[in-house]
Write a protein that holds these residues in place. Structure first.
Motif, PDB file in Angstrom:
ATOM      1  N   GLN A 295       0.829  -1.211   0.000  1.00  0.00           N
ATOM      2  CA  GLN A 295       0.000   0.000   0.000  1.00  0.00           C
ATOM      3  C   GLN A 295       0.863   1.261   0.000  1.00  0.00           C
ATOM      4  O   GLN A 295       0.644   2.183  -0.785  1.00  0.00           O
ATOM      5  N   VAL A 296       1.862   1.288   0.875  1.00  0.00           N
ATOM      6  CA  VAL A 296       2.714   2.473   0.988  1.00  0.00           C
ATOM      7  C   VAL A 296       3.505   2.707  -0.293  1.00  0.00           C
ATOM      8  O   VAL A 296       3.613   3.840  -0.778  1.00  0.00           O
ATOM      9  N   TYR A 297       4.033   1.657  -0.887  1.00  0.00           N
ATOM     10  CA  TYR A 297       4.827   1.816  -2.113  1.00  0.00           C
ATOM     11  C   TYR A 297       3.957   2.220  -3.293  1.00  0.00           C
ATOM     12  O   TYR A 297       4.389   2.995  -4.160  1.00  0.00           O
ATOM     13  N   SER A 298       2.726   1.731  -3.342  1.00  0.00           N
ATOM     14  CA  SER A 298       1.795   2.141  -4.399  1.00  0.00           C
ATOM     15  C   SER A 298       1.482   3.627  -4.285  1.00  0.00           C
ATOM     16  O   SER A 298       1.470   4.358  -5.290  1.00  0.00           O
ATOM     17  N   GLU A 299       1.247   4.090  -3.054  1.00  0.00           N
ATOM     18  CA  GLU A 299       0.970   5.505  -2.831  1.00  0.00           C
ATOM     19  C   GLU A 299       2.188   6.362  -3.160  1.00  0.00           C
ATOM     20  O   GLU A 299       2.069   7.463  -3.709  1.00  0.00           O
TER      21      GLU A 299
ATOM     22  N   VAL B 191       7.384  18.283 -12.804  1.00  0.00           N
ATOM     23  CA  VAL B 191       8.105  19.295 -12.012  1.00  0.00           C
ATOM     24  C   VAL B 191       9.496  18.765 -11.657  1.00  0.00           C
ATOM     25  O   VAL B 191      10.494  19.490 -11.739  1.00  0.00           O
ATOM     26  N   SER B 192       9.565  17.500 -11.278  1.00  0.00           N
ATOM     27  CA  SER B 192      10.846  16.880 -10.914  1.00  0.00           C
ATOM     28  C   SER B 192      11.802  16.892 -12.101  1.00  0.00           C
ATOM     29  O   SER B 192      12.982  17.241 -11.957  1.00  0.00           O
ATOM     30  N   ALA B 193      11.313  16.499 -13.287  1.00  0.00           N
ATOM     31  CA  ALA B 193      12.161  16.436 -14.469  1.00  0.00           C
ATOM     32  C   ALA B 193      12.650  17.830 -14.884  1.00  0.00           C
ATOM     33  O   ALA B 193      13.808  18.001 -15.282  1.00  0.00           O
ATOM     34  N   ALA B 194      11.748  18.829 -14.783  1.00  0.00           N
ATOM     35  CA  ALA B 194      12.123  20.207 -15.162  1.00  0.00           C
ATOM     36  C   ALA B 194      13.247  20.735 -14.275  1.00  0.00           C
ATOM     37  O   ALA B 194      14.054  21.557 -14.723  1.00  0.00           O
TER      38      ALA B 194
ATOM     39  N   ALA C 298       2.539   6.685  -6.922  1.00  0.00           N
ATOM     40  CA  ALA C 298       1.509   7.597  -7.435  1.00  0.00           C
ATOM     41  C   ALA C 298       1.904   9.050  -7.187  1.00  0.00           C
ATOM     42  O   ALA C 298       1.691   9.923  -8.043  1.00  0.00           O
ATOM     43  N   GLU C 299       2.499   9.318  -6.040  1.00  0.00           N
ATOM     44  CA  GLU C 299       2.948  10.678  -5.723  1.00  0.00           C
ATOM     45  C   GLU C 299       4.097  11.104  -6.640  1.00  0.00           C
ATOM     46  O   GLU C 299       4.132  12.229  -7.136  1.00  0.00           O
ATOM     47  N   PHE C 300       5.047  10.201  -6.871  1.00  0.00           N
ATOM     48  CA  PHE C 300       6.132  10.491  -7.820  1.00  0.00           C
ATOM     49  C   PHE C 300       5.561  10.827  -9.197  1.00  0.00           C
ATOM     50  O   PHE C 300       6.027  11.741  -9.882  1.00  0.00           O
TER      51      PHE C 300
END
Length: 272
Positions: A250-254, A265-268, A257-259
């Motif tokens: 559950q935590v890794y799926s969430e 924005v992260s890539a920019a 999804a957040e990533f």
């Protein structure tokens, strides 16, 4: 062929259970404990098959001495089970410097010292299996266990790196990551911070979230650990208990999804 196994923190809990299971099937065990009198029952039953060693893993020099004593006594070390550790319960704000340092000294640095001591021996043998007893709280977190979580995240980061460094020497690394079990970890072996009432609702929710079914039966883990030790290609991450997998999933799926939400924005931010 019997294996030579070094287990730290073998006086109670998982360490003692696994030591007994290994001795029962004919392996030789070097068992370390702060108080070796707690090993007297195993010594009486298994005699020369067990080598008791007094050890406080916080002392780096003593860690190296214990590992060398094991090698000198049995001739080799096939498996290390780094099990020594304890739980610290309390909110991060409540945690004193002494408590924080003590948690990291035992759970992380103690494990590091024993690991550093055993690697050259296994490297020379061109074989070995280092098993680090971490926690599923090295993959996810729970409130009022902040320093414990941090110590196990550190163990996981260290051990994942170690696995890449020693694989070519014939050394395997595994992380045992249990969910909660009914050991002394949350009882006699645990420490508590001085409670600040502002965290009372969080403590209450944490306590109420644990049903009797949440806690696994420690004695049920022995067969799984024996299978891990005997595996030709042991896993790096090895969850113990039925709560760990769904919780981690559950935590890794969430997290993924957040990533995904923030990936543009992260890539920019890379700049080109």
């Amino acid at each position: 062929m019997s294996k030579i196994i070094l287990i730290t923190g073998a006086s109670r809990g998982f360490g003692k259970l696994w030591a007994k299971a290994l001795l029962e099937r004919g392996d030789k065990v070097a068992a370390t404990a702060r108080n070796v009198e707690n090993l007297n029952d195993l010594i009486a039953e298994y005699g020369d098959s067990i080598l008791p060693i007094q050890l406080d893993v916080n002392n780096r020099e003593d860690c190296f001495a214990a590992v060398n004593k094991t090698k000198e006594h049995f001739g080799r070390i096939d498996v290390l089970i780094n099990n020594a550790g304890f739980g610290l319960f309390g909110a991060i704000e409540e945690t004193t410097e002494q408590q924080a340092r003590a948690q990291m000294e035992t759970n992380f640095f103690g494990l590091l010292w024993v690991t550093q001591a055993v690697v050259p021996i296994m490297r020379e043998q061109k074989s070995g299996h280092i098993i680090q007893v971490s926690s599923f709280l090295g993959l996810v977190t729970l409130p009022v266990l902040g320093l414990y979580n941090a110590s196990k995240y550190a163990v996981n980061g260290l051990s994942e790196t170690l696995a890449t460094e020693v694989k070519s020497f014939g050394i395997n690394v595994s992380l045992i990551e249990p969910n909660g079990f009914s050991t002394d970890w949350s009882g006699a072996s645990a420490f508590q911070t001085e409670a600040n009432e502002v965290y009372a609702p969080i403590r209450k929710a944490f306590a109420e979230g644990a049903t009797p079914d949440t806690w696994g039966k420690p004695e049920s883990t022995a067969d799984a650990v024996l299978q891990l030790i005997d595996a030709e290609n042991p896993p790096l991450h090895f969850l113990l208990g039925k709560i760990a997998y769904p919780g981690v999933k559950q935590v890794y799926s969430e997290r993924l999804a957040e990533f995904e939400t923030w990936k543009e924005v992260s890539a920019a931010a890379h700049g080109h």
